[in-house]
Write a protein that holds these residues in place. Structure first.
Motif, PDB file in Angstrom:
ATOM      1  N   VAL A   7      -4.892   0.643  -8.518  1.00 33.23           N
ATOM      2  CA  VAL A   7      -4.790  -0.823  -8.592  1.00 33.23           C
ATOM      3  C   VAL A   7      -5.440  -1.312  -9.882  1.00 33.23           C
ATOM      4  O   VAL A   7      -4.881  -2.167 -10.583  1.00 33.23           O
ATOM      5  N   CYS A  29       0.796  -0.947  -0.003  1.00 33.59           N
ATOM      6  CA  CYS A  29      -0.597  -0.663   0.311  1.00 33.59           C
ATOM      7  C   CYS A  29      -0.715   0.310   1.469  1.00 33.59           C
ATOM      8  O   CYS A  29       0.172   0.477   2.269  1.00 33.59           O
ATOM      9  N   MET A  38      -6.062  -5.758  -3.267  1.00 33.98           N
ATOM     10  CA  MET A  38      -5.044  -5.613  -4.299  1.00 33.98           C
ATOM     11  C   MET A  38      -4.525  -6.981  -4.743  1.00 33.98           C
ATOM     12  O   MET A  38      -4.395  -7.247  -5.945  1.00 33.98           O
TER      13      MET A  38
END
Length: 127
Positions: A7, A29, A38
């Protein structure tokens, strides 16, 4: 994404690349990456340049944090925010609705298929 390091690398790319203005990371995710973290990272990295963010189906839950509404209230250039099929609740809708009263740029917000009740949807409709 396998880790928060992935990320962070993405956020560095967003900050440094001169022509990225849209990002679609729906259903990305898991495997140790928290969807909410995120989203916060992507929003922060692209605050002055991202016009479209899609993090739908990314298991995002705010846990009571107001980062998203605070971000929206700051009136970034963001025009489209797609967050359908996550875990937003009525309290999130209340915070987002309040923020929308200060935001003149966001033209499309999708929160369908979350945990919102009629009360949450009504707060958003009134914003």
């Amino acid at each position: 994404f396998e880790s928060i390091d992935d990320v962070n690398r993405l956020c560095d790319i967003i900050k440094e690349h001169p022509s990225i203005y849209s990002i679609k990371l729906s259903d990305c995710c898991g495997n140790g990456v928290n969807g909410y973290d995120m989203l916060c990272s992507v929003m922060t990295a692209g605050k002055s340049k991202l016009k479209h963010i899609d993090l739908s189906a990314s298991r995002i839950s705010t846990g009571g944090s107001t980062f998203i509404s605070d971000f929206l209230e700051s009136n970034p250039i963001l025009e489209t925010l797609l967050l359908w099929m996550n875990d937003f609740v009525d309290e999130d809708a209340r915070s987002i609705a309040k923020a929308l009263n200060h935001n003149t740029n966001l033209t499309y917000l999708d929160l369908n298929d979350n945990e919102l009740t009629d009360t949450g949807w009504e707060m958003l409709r009134k914003a």
